[in-house]
Design a protein around this motif. Structure first.
Motif, short mmCIF file in Angstrom:
data_model
loop_
_atom_site.label_atom_id
_atom_site.label_comp_id
_atom_site.label_asym_id
_atom_site.label_seq_id
_atom_site.Cartn_x
_atom_site.Cartn_y
_atom_site.Cartn_z
N GLY A 97 70.43 38.42 -100.41
CA GLY A 97 69.14 38.40 -101.08
C GLY A 97 68.79 39.75 -101.69
N VAL A 98 69.04 40.82 -100.93
CA VAL A 98 68.75 42.18 -101.42
C VAL A 98 69.61 42.51 -102.64
CG1 VAL A 98 68.85 44.64 -100.86
CG2 VAL A 98 67.98 43.01 -99.17
N ASN B 27 76.77 35.00 -112.09
CA ASN B 27 77.84 35.66 -111.34
C ASN B 27 77.40 36.93 -110.62
OD1 ASN B 27 80.21 37.84 -111.42
ND2 ASN B 27 81.15 35.83 -111.16
N PRO B 28 76.69 37.86 -111.28
CA PRO B 28 76.31 39.09 -110.56
C PRO B 28 75.31 38.84 -109.44
CG PRO B 28 75.28 39.00 -112.73
CD PRO B 28 76.30 37.90 -112.69
N VAL B 29 74.56 37.74 -109.51
CA VAL B 29 73.60 37.43 -108.45
C VAL B 29 74.31 36.93 -107.20
CG1 VAL B 29 71.71 35.89 -107.82
CG2 VAL B 29 71.71 36.98 -110.06
N ILE B 30 75.37 36.12 -107.38
CA ILE B 30 76.04 35.54 -106.21
C ILE B 30 77.14 36.43 -105.65
CG2 ILE B 30 75.52 33.20 -106.98
CD1 ILE B 30 78.55 32.95 -107.68
N THR B 31 77.62 37.38 -106.44
CA THR B 31 78.73 38.20 -105.94
C THR B 31 78.31 39.00 -104.71
OG1 THR B 31 80.49 39.74 -106.60
CG2 THR B 31 78.29 40.23 -107.39
N GLY B 32 77.03 39.46 -104.70
CA GLY B 32 76.54 40.19 -103.53
C GLY B 32 76.41 39.30 -102.32
N ALA B 33 76.06 38.02 -102.54
CA ALA B 33 75.96 37.08 -101.42
C ALA B 33 77.31 36.90 -100.75
CB ALA B 33 75.43 35.74 -101.93
N ILE B 34 78.36 36.92 -101.56
CA ILE B 34 79.72 36.76 -101.04
C ILE B 34 80.16 38.05 -100.33
CG2 ILE B 34 82.13 36.48 -101.78
CD1 ILE B 34 80.96 34.65 -104.03
N ALA B 35 79.92 39.18 -100.97
CA ALA B 35 80.29 40.48 -100.36
C ALA B 35 79.56 40.70 -99.04
CB ALA B 35 79.99 41.61 -101.34
N ALA B 36 78.31 40.26 -98.97
CA ALA B 36 77.50 40.48 -97.77
C ALA B 36 78.08 39.77 -96.55
CB ALA B 36 76.06 40.02 -98.02
N GLN B 37 78.62 38.56 -96.76
CA GLN B 37 79.24 37.87 -95.62
C GLN B 37 80.47 38.63 -95.13
OE1 GLN B 37 78.01 35.32 -93.93
NE2 GLN B 37 76.23 35.23 -95.30
N GLY C 135 67.02 36.52 -108.39
CA GLY C 135 68.15 37.06 -107.64
C GLY C 135 67.94 36.99 -106.15
N LEU C 136 66.71 37.25 -105.72
CA LEU C 136 66.38 37.19 -104.30
C LEU C 136 66.59 35.79 -103.74
CD1 LEU C 136 65.18 38.65 -101.81
CD2 LEU C 136 62.92 37.96 -102.63
N VAL C 137 66.11 34.78 -104.48
CA VAL C 137 66.21 33.40 -104.02
C VAL C 137 67.66 32.92 -104.04
CG1 VAL C 137 65.58 31.01 -104.54
CG2 VAL C 137 63.87 32.82 -104.71
N ILE C 138 68.34 33.10 -105.18
CA ILE C 138 69.71 32.60 -105.31
C ILE C 138 70.65 33.36 -104.38
CG2 ILE C 138 71.66 32.33 -106.89
CD1 ILE C 138 69.59 32.01 -109.15
N GLY C 139 70.49 34.68 -104.32
CA GLY C 139 71.35 35.48 -103.46
C GLY C 139 71.21 35.13 -101.99
N VAL D 282 73.93 46.62 -96.42
CA VAL D 282 72.78 45.98 -95.77
C VAL D 282 73.26 45.01 -94.69
CG1 VAL D 282 70.86 44.38 -96.10
CG2 VAL D 282 71.21 46.26 -97.72
N ALA D 283 74.22 44.15 -95.05
CA ALA D 283 74.72 43.17 -94.08
C ALA D 283 75.41 43.85 -92.90
CB ALA D 283 75.67 42.20 -94.77
#
Length: 466
Positions: A402-403, A337-347, A301-305, A447-448
């Motif tokens: 990542g987090v 999906n749950p790993v990348i959803t945070g990456a999208i929300a963080a932006q 999750g850390l790497v993909i996110g 976090v973001a």
């Protein structure tokens, strides 16, 4: 704020005038402009036009982000100025020669899968609702138990949840024929042949309830329920074969002979050569993705996110559609999906922080809608319109991704579908996971937002940008 007519005029002027516009089209959020000479385009002026949320050059086009709804009105005003538009398919043909071979291949892959995604999204939502309606705690609220659910109701829900994946090769072959210039209905029939009831069912074979048919004692013949690559390459080769036949077969015989030859040759190739080889390759890709997702201690999750939105910038993120389909088809759930959803929300969280902290009304007006767009699952306005302009907010968004990806892996979240994220994506977690899903997204945004507000942005960057 300038009117849409004035904005259209400013856009034309910023790209070098009407004479420099080769073609123009639009998608859901972006105005896509192909120009004769890139040197004549004033990108800075383009970015400073009212309602423009970002502009960049990619895939042979200047892509000007306006957002959903707005882009349609601006496109209409631009064409009213006398600039000739073109269809997206025509623009794709013009842009097909742009970029590296890898970028062109991924772009083509995206062209095939994007039209299929809506029905797979709907299927995922049906699965989520089905899971909710037969959930023991949910039924208990109405004094019911899982045994209270009628079998006929479960059968009806299975029609909703299973059909798209049972006939997935037909959808893929249809779309591939369409993209490569063949007759889509021939692709559809070819895809249906790959899942014919006359063939051993792939799922039954995998479960040990059926045996493959062996040709020459070593070529296994099975149905290709849920497979993607065999249908994709069958469609690609089939479309090329159809175009070859139409050039050589007399018009009087074309209607009869061309479909006959294409279907006969392609189902033979698909079952005896393309299918067995690519099904093995597909399984290898799936196992590799599964290995990455199963890395322990939340490392996956850390790497993909952390890296997901970097890949979005490159424009090759459509490959994830294929990977998600494979995961969902093989596992019955989607851990990506749950790993990348945070990456999208963080932006979105980073863009929101920029909007809160800046004293520039124009940047506020750009940041808030961009953040909202990200919270609905579309990050391009936030990335290209705000975060990447000042770089640090984008980097803080990557940290947030990542987090949150790490947290999603630790919680072992599993989506019931694919292709929707953040707020709309909550519909894929309408079971006991919904609280965990909300926490992942809240952590990503928090976090973001905090990192961007404290370390990632200040108004001095506006002067540096100028």
């Amino acid at each position: 704020m300038a009117s849409n007519t004035e904005i259209a005029k400013q856009v034309i002027e910023a790209v070098g005038g009407e004479e420099n516009v080769q073609s123009i089209a639009h998608c859901a959020t972006r105005l896509r402009i192909m120009v004769h000479e890139r040197e004549k385009v004033d990108v800075e002026s383009l970015e400073n036009i009212d309602k423009v949320k970002g502009a960049f050059y990619n895939s042979g086009q200047y892509q000007v982000i306006f957002g959903t709804g707005t882009v349609n009105r601006i496109y209409e005003e631009v064409t009213n100025q006398g600039v000739e538009g073109s269809s997206k398919s025509e623009m794709k043909e013009e842009a097909a020669k742009q970029g590296t071979m890898f970028q062109r291949a991924i772009r083509t892959f995206g062209d095939v899968f994007v039209p299929i995604i809506p029905v797979l999204v709907a299927t995922g939502l049906f699965m989520g609702l089905r899971g909710l309606l037969i959930q023991e705690k949910f039924l208990a609220m109405f004094g019911l138990t899982p045994d209270s659910v009628p079998e006929n109701f479960l059968l009806f829900t299975e029609v909703l949840t299973d059909t798209a994946f049972i006939f997935l090769p037909a959808l893929v072959a249809w779309s591939t024929f369409r993209v490569f210039g063949g007759t889509p209905v021939i692709g559809m029939v070819l895809g249906l042949m790959l899942v014919s009831p006359s063939l051993p069912n792939a799922w039954a074979v995998a479960a040990g309830n059926a045996e493959p048919i062996y040709i020459l004692d070593f070529i296994p013949i099975v149905g290709y329920q849920g497979s993607v690559l065999p249908a994709f390459f069958a469609g690609l080769v089939g479309a090329k074969l159809e175009k070859w036949c139409r050039k050589r077969i007399p018009e009087a015989l074309d209607l009869i002979l061309t479909p006959f030859i294409v279907l006969l040759v392609m189902i033979t190739l698909s079952l005896f050569l393309i299918g067995p080889i690519l099904h093995t390759a597909e399984d290898g890709i799936f196992q590799g993705m599964l290995f990455l997702l199963e890395l322990p201690f939340g490392v996956s999750g850390l790497v993909i996110g952390s890296l997901h939105q970097v890949i979005v910038i490159t424009g090759v993120h459509h490959i994830f559609n294929f990977l998600e389909i494979q995961l969902f088809e093989n596992l019955g759930y989607n851990p990506f999906n749950p790993v990348i959803t945070g990456a999208i929300a963080a932006q979105g969280g980073a863009a929101l922080a920029v909007g809160v902290k800046t004293s520039s009304n124009k940047l506020k007006a750009l940041s808030y809608p961009s953040a909202l767009s990200a919270f609905l699952g579309i990050t391009e306005p936030a990335i290209f319109g705000v975060n990447l302009r000042y770089m640090k907010p984008f980097l803080m968004g990557l940290i947030g991704g990542g987090v949150s990806g790490f947290l999603a892996s630790i919680l072992n979240l599993q989506a019931t579908g694919l292709a929707i994220t953040v707020i709309p994506g909550s519909l894929l977690y309408l079971n006991e996971q919904i609280i965990g899903y909300i926490i992942v997204n809240v952590v990503a945004v928090a976090v973001a937002f905090i990192l961007t507000y404290m370390f990632g942005f200040n108004d001095k960057m506006l002067d540096q940008k100028k």
